[in-house]
Design a protein around this motif. Structure first.
Motif, PDB file in Angstrom:
ATOM      1  N   ASP A  82      10.943 -11.256  -3.955  1.00  0.00           N
ATOM      2  CA  ASP A  82      10.254 -11.174  -5.247  1.00  0.00           C
ATOM      3  C   ASP A  82       9.025 -12.084  -5.264  1.00  0.00           C
ATOM      4  N   ILE A  83       9.190 -13.290  -4.698  1.00  0.00           N
ATOM      5  CA  ILE A  83       8.054 -14.214  -4.671  1.00  0.00           C
ATOM      6  C   ILE A  83       6.953 -13.655  -3.775  1.00  0.00           C
ATOM      7  N   ALA A  84       7.357 -13.096  -2.627  1.00  0.00           N
ATOM      8  CA  ALA A  84       6.375 -12.525  -1.707  1.00  0.00           C
ATOM      9  C   ALA A  84       5.558 -11.428  -2.394  1.00  0.00           C
ATOM     10  N   LEU A  85       6.258 -10.610  -3.162  1.00  0.00           N
ATOM     11  CA  LEU A  85       5.579  -9.525  -3.856  1.00  0.00           C
ATOM     12  C   LEU A  85       4.559 -10.076  -4.859  1.00  0.00           C
ATOM     13  N   ASN A  86       4.988 -11.102  -5.593  1.00  0.00           N
ATOM     14  CA  ASN A  86       4.074 -11.711  -6.556  1.00  0.00           C
ATOM     15  C   ASN A  86       2.878 -12.365  -5.883  1.00  0.00           C
ATOM     16  N   PRO A 116       9.307 -14.301   9.822  1.00  0.00           N
ATOM     17  CA  PRO A 116       8.572 -13.107   9.393  1.00  0.00           C
ATOM     18  C   PRO A 116       7.076 -13.398   9.329  1.00  0.00           C
ATOM     19  N   LYS A 117       6.260 -12.433   9.806  1.00  0.00           N
ATOM     20  CA  LYS A 117       4.835 -12.688   9.896  1.00  0.00           C
ATOM     21  C   LYS A 117       4.067 -12.246   8.654  1.00  0.00           C
ATOM     22  N   THR A 118       4.603 -11.256   7.979  1.00  0.00           N
ATOM     23  CA  THR A 118       3.863 -10.749   6.823  1.00  0.00           C
ATOM     24  C   THR A 118       4.728 -10.802   5.573  1.00  0.00           C
ATOM     25  N   LEU A 119       4.067 -10.719   4.442  1.00  0.00           N
ATOM     26  CA  LEU A 119       4.792 -10.777   3.176  1.00  0.00           C
ATOM     27  C   LEU A 119       5.747  -9.596   3.018  1.00  0.00           C
ATOM     28  N   ASP A 120       5.448  -8.498   3.711  1.00  0.00           N
ATOM     29  CA  ASP A 120       6.342  -7.339   3.606  1.00  0.00           C
ATOM     30  C   ASP A 120       7.621  -7.517   4.402  1.00  0.00           C
ATOM     31  N   THR A 165      -3.887 -21.559 -16.367  1.00  0.00           N
ATOM     32  CA  THR A 165      -3.531 -21.176 -14.993  1.00  0.00           C
ATOM     33  C   THR A 165      -2.377 -20.176 -14.986  1.00  0.00           C
ATOM     34  N   TYR A 166      -1.345 -20.453 -15.764  1.00  0.00           N
ATOM     35  CA  TYR A 166      -0.216 -19.522 -15.866  1.00  0.00           C
ATOM     36  C   TYR A 166      -0.692 -18.150 -16.304  1.00  0.00           C
ATOM     37  N   LEU A 167      -1.543 -18.185 -17.319  1.00  0.00           N
ATOM     38  CA  LEU A 167      -2.003 -16.942 -17.910  1.00  0.00           C
ATOM     39  C   LEU A 167      -2.733 -16.088 -16.877  1.00  0.00           C
ATOM     40  N   GLN A 168      -3.628 -16.739 -16.117  1.00  0.00           N
ATOM     41  CA  GLN A 168      -4.398 -15.974 -15.143  1.00  0.00           C
ATOM     42  C   GLN A 168      -3.499 -15.445 -14.022  1.00  0.00           C
ATOM     43  N   ALA A 169      -2.525 -16.260 -13.600  1.00  0.00           N
ATOM     44  CA  ALA A 169      -1.634 -15.807 -12.534  1.00  0.00           C
ATOM     45  C   ALA A 169      -0.808 -14.621 -13.010  1.00  0.00           C
ATOM     46  N   LEU A 170      -0.326 -14.707 -14.241  1.00  0.00           N
ATOM     47  CA  LEU A 170       0.509 -13.619 -14.753  1.00  0.00           C
ATOM     48  C   LEU A 170      -0.284 -12.354 -14.978  1.00  0.00           C
ATOM     49  N   ARG A 171      -1.520 -12.512 -15.341  1.00  0.00           N
ATOM     50  CA  ARG A 171      -2.379 -11.346 -15.516  1.00  0.00           C
ATOM     51  C   ARG A 171      -2.334 -10.512 -14.238  1.00  0.00           C
ATOM     52  N   LYS A 172      -2.319 -11.204 -13.093  1.00  0.00           N
ATOM     53  CA  LYS A 172      -2.316 -10.482 -11.829  1.00  0.00           C
ATOM     54  C   LYS A 172      -0.933 -10.038 -11.397  1.00  0.00           C
ATOM     55  N   THR A 173       0.047 -10.935 -11.482  1.00  0.00           N
ATOM     56  CA  THR A 173       1.344 -10.583 -10.917  1.00  0.00           C
ATOM     57  C   THR A 173       2.079  -9.581 -11.787  1.00  0.00           C
TER      58      THR A 173
END
Ligand SMILES: Nc1ncnc2c1ncn2[C@@H]1O[C@H](COP(=O)(O)OP(=O)(O)OP(=O)(O)O)[C@@H](O)[C@H]1O
Ligand SMILES: Nc1ncnc2c1ncn2[C@@H]1O[C@H](COP(=O)(O)OP(=O)(O)O)[C@@H](O)[C@H]1O
Ligand SMILES: [Mg+2]
Ligand SMILES: [Mg+2]
Lengths: 334, 332
Positions: B20-24, B9-13, A200-208
């Motif tokens: 940082d978490i929102a961006l991820n 806030p309504k959107t992640l932006d 799960t970590y791996l797949q999430a990091l692939r994206k983020t």
């Protein structure tokens, strides 16, 4: 209209082994099962072990190997019951009765394996079946004694770091990802023997980390992993320990408040604090023993649903009293 | 509308903390796919805000068109049928609920709703199947059985239904569930971040903030953004223009606990015990959870006690808070 979302298969499902022999690390289990599958006799089996170590995978693989080549048979021969379906008395009773009522033909060989003259019931997560449902199972003529004592038991171990790494590398190769040695060992460390979590970590990091543009051969670092895993930075745990050493209750309370506000899971802080204590060279064995005892008690309380802040503060108080040679018991005279 | 809702806030932006978490999260849901998620962190830290913004990111503005329903489930439990009632919030693409509100029968809700959602899987014009999102609040308060009943469901229905779980303390969520989700830790905002948000709101409302005023509110908020915004609004109602040393009113119940602590300190007699007992009941009948009362009382007493007694008090607070929660479990 709202945009439609397509769901693709998560990697945990995509890389779920389909054959018993592909289940990693559980060598004994696999050996015994492979033998069993080649003969027509099959005992009741009970799989147990921590999450993400291959129990469900193995059960499904057995069913698949026995009946998978004949989809028309699969439905009538394999029944999957789990905690998620309602498993009150009635359901278990009627479902199993109906299922058992259909007669099976004689043994036939199919695709190398015999197609055995019996059916399989997979009771996944049997431990969480309601008690009355478990009891109703006992009433079936073929299960007289309590379930567990009639089953061959198979223990699933947490996966070793090596096995974990090799499985992860396999997936990385398939998906075109790079992990350096450090990242690989970090991933094994933070997943604690749970392969599902690692995937799960791996797949999430692939994206983020790598974003939508999928670059073949791009890499993920150890730092990225730490930031998604919720592991507590070492200096946070050290700060709590130092505060306890100082003997200043308010200071320790402040560190505890900080850990809670940062959202670090307290169960995890306890185990990281344990590491710090065990490795500390300037405290006596007796002090260590005192601390370990209170860590163990707090861990149990957390499992029972205790409040995280109060438990951690109480641990801090115990650690402080052990380190500053204050008495363990409170004094009630006066 | 309260400021806490008005300035959510309504959107992640748009988020002002946890950028940082929102961006991820934004990257995580590209390619139209996302794992099951478990958000955990202290209350008022911004979990719900991120979850709603995430839904909007995934489903578009339609995610905000929610309807509130009081739904009844008829559960066939063999010998009898059970009626369970629960409030749900739903849009075309998601359903949100707090199953722990129905007590120990929460597992029926969990089982039913997921199956139901899997059946009504949305299909788009091209005939492709999409997924729905189920948001479960307070999963740390779910019974063990309900938590277990999520396990295989989360795997079996993963193609049709994604779960977003939200809780304060992840230690109370069974390991098997944590293993099935991407765990997202939401820390409480720092005081500096809270000040930033308060100043932003002040500006939008066209208010003059004396210097240090926002900082004092932030300091008293215990790093809860919700708490800070609520007391900011209370201050505004009580007195405007603000003055530099305007009092920041505590919550009623907190003041009450502070009184209890003073009562305890002043006199330790059976008579006083009886009075304090009455006051504690008063708090409980006002639905302040025992654990919260206990923590606040500890906080107040720690301010007043000398070092040695602090250890002892914290020991008993931990002991009795656990006893309370175990009793609750049996009472449920
Ligand atoms: N021994 C293993 N070999 C290969 N893959 C594994 C193994 N164990 C786990 N996995 C991976 O992790 C996923 C989850 O494993 P599985 O469903 O078998 O866990 P489980 O033991 O049933 O856990 P739980 O107790 O949480 O139900 C699988 O889909 C697979 O991708
Ligand atoms: N990222 C953010 N930026 C600005 N304000 C926020 C943010 N997150 C939360 N808030 C404010 O704080 C309030 C409480 O947040 P909420 O998400 O409900 O907390 P939680 O779900 O963690 O208890 C919200 O109503 C909103 O006004
Ligand atoms: Mg399983
Ligand atoms: Mg909330």
């Amino acid at each position: 209209m709202a945009p439609m979302l397509q769901s693709s298969q998560p990697w945990v499902e995509k890389y779920r082994p389909k054959q018993v022999k592909d289940v990693a690390h559980q060598d004994e289990v696999v050996r015994v099962l492979t033998n069993t599958l080649e003969t027509t006799s099959c005992p009741h089996m009970l799989f147990y072990g921590p999450p993400g170590t291959g129990k469900t995978t193995t059960a499904l693989a057995i069913a698949h190997q026995l009946f998978g080549t004949r989809p028309e048979l699969y439905k009538s021969r394999v029944l999957e019951l789990n905690a998620s379906d309602d498993r009150g008395i009635n359901v278990v009773r009627t479902k199993i009765k109906d299922f058992a009522a259909i007669a099976v033909g004689s043994a036939q060989r199919l695709g190398g394996y015999p197609c055995p003259p019996y059916k399989i019931i997979i009771l996944d997560e049997a431990d969480s079946m309601t008690e009355d449902a478990q009891a109703s199972l006992f009433r079936f003529s073929w299960i007289i004694e309590p379930l567990a004592s009639r089953c061959a038991k198979f223990r699933f171990k947490p996966l070793s770091e090596e096995i974990m790494s090799s499985r992860i590398l396999h997936i990385c190769k398939e998906e075109g990802l790079n992990l350096d040695a450090e990242a690989l060992s970090t991933l094994s460390y933070i997943s604690q023997g749970d392969l599902r979590r690692a995937i799960t970590y791996l797949q999430a990091l692939r994206k983020t980390v790598l974003g939508a543009a999928r670059l073949f051969g791009s890499s993920i670092s150890s730092k990225d992993l730490i930031s998604v895993s919720g592991v507590i930075p070492q200096d946070v745990v050290e700060a709590l320990f130092t505060a306890c050493r100082s003997g200043d209750f308010d200071l320790a309370n402040k560190e505890v408040n900080n850990i809670i506000a940062e959202g670090y899971p307290v169960s995890l802080s306890l185990s990281q604090l344990f590491d710090v204590v065990v490795e500390a060279e300037d405290i006596s064995d007796e002090q260590k023993a005192r601390i370990c005892k209170c860590l163990a008690e707090a861990d149990k309380c957390l499992v029972d649903g205790a409040d995280e802040y109060l438990q951690l503060l109480n641990v801090a108080s115990h650690v402080m009293r052990a380190l500053c040679d204050m008495p363990e018991e409170f004094n009630y005279e006066s | 509308m309260l400021w806490v809702d008005k300035y959510r806030p309504k959107t992640l932006d748009q988020v002002m903390v946890h950028q940082d978490i929102a961006l991820n999260l934004k990257k995580l849901v590209t390619e139209q796919d996302c794992p099951h998620l478990l958000f955990y962190g202290p209350s008022g830290s911004g979990k719900k805000t991120l979850i709603m913004a995430l839904l909007r990111q995934v489903f578009g503005p339609g995610a905000e068109k929610v309807k509130v329903e009081n739904r009844t489930w008829k559960i066939d439990a063999g010998s009898r049928t059970i009626d369970l009632e629960l409030t749900t919030l739903s849009s075309a693409n998601h359903v949100e609920l707090s199953p722990s509100d129905v007590g120990f029968q929460d597992r029926y809700i969990v089982q039913e709703i997921i199956k139901e959602m899997a059946k009504n899987r949305p299909i788009d014009i091209k005939g492709k199947r999409g997924y729905k999102v189920l948001v479960l609040n307070e999963v740390d308060k779910l019974s063990r059985e309900a938590q277990h009943s999520l396990r295989r469901t989360m795997e079996k229905y993963s193609a049709s239904c994604r779960l977003i779980l939200c809780c304060n303390s992840s230690s109370k969520v069974i390991e098997a569930i944590r293993s099935r989700c991407l765990n997202v830790k939401i820390n409480a905002p720092t005081e500096a971040q809270i000040v930033k948000v308060l100043e932003f709101i002040g500006k939008k409302e066209g208010l003059q903030l004396p210097s240090g005023f926002a900082a004092r509110i932030a300091e008293k908020s215990n790093r809860s953004l919700r708490r800070a915004i609520l007391s900011f609004e209370t201050c505004r109602v009580q007195q405007y223009p603000f003055t530099t040393n305007q009092a920041i009113p505590p919550m009623d119940w907190e003041e009450y606990v502070s009184e209890i602590a003073s009562d305890i300190m002043k006199e330790q007699s059976p008579k006083r015990l009886f009075q304090v007992r009455g006051k504690l009941y008063e708090l409980l009948t006002n639905c302040i959870p025992p654990e919260i009362v206990m923590k606040r009382l500890l906080y107040e007493l720690l301010k007043r006690l000398d070092a040695e007694l602090k250890h002892e008090i914290c020991h008993w607070a931990a002991y009795y808070a656990l006893a309370c929660s175990v009793c609750n479990l049996f009472a449920a």
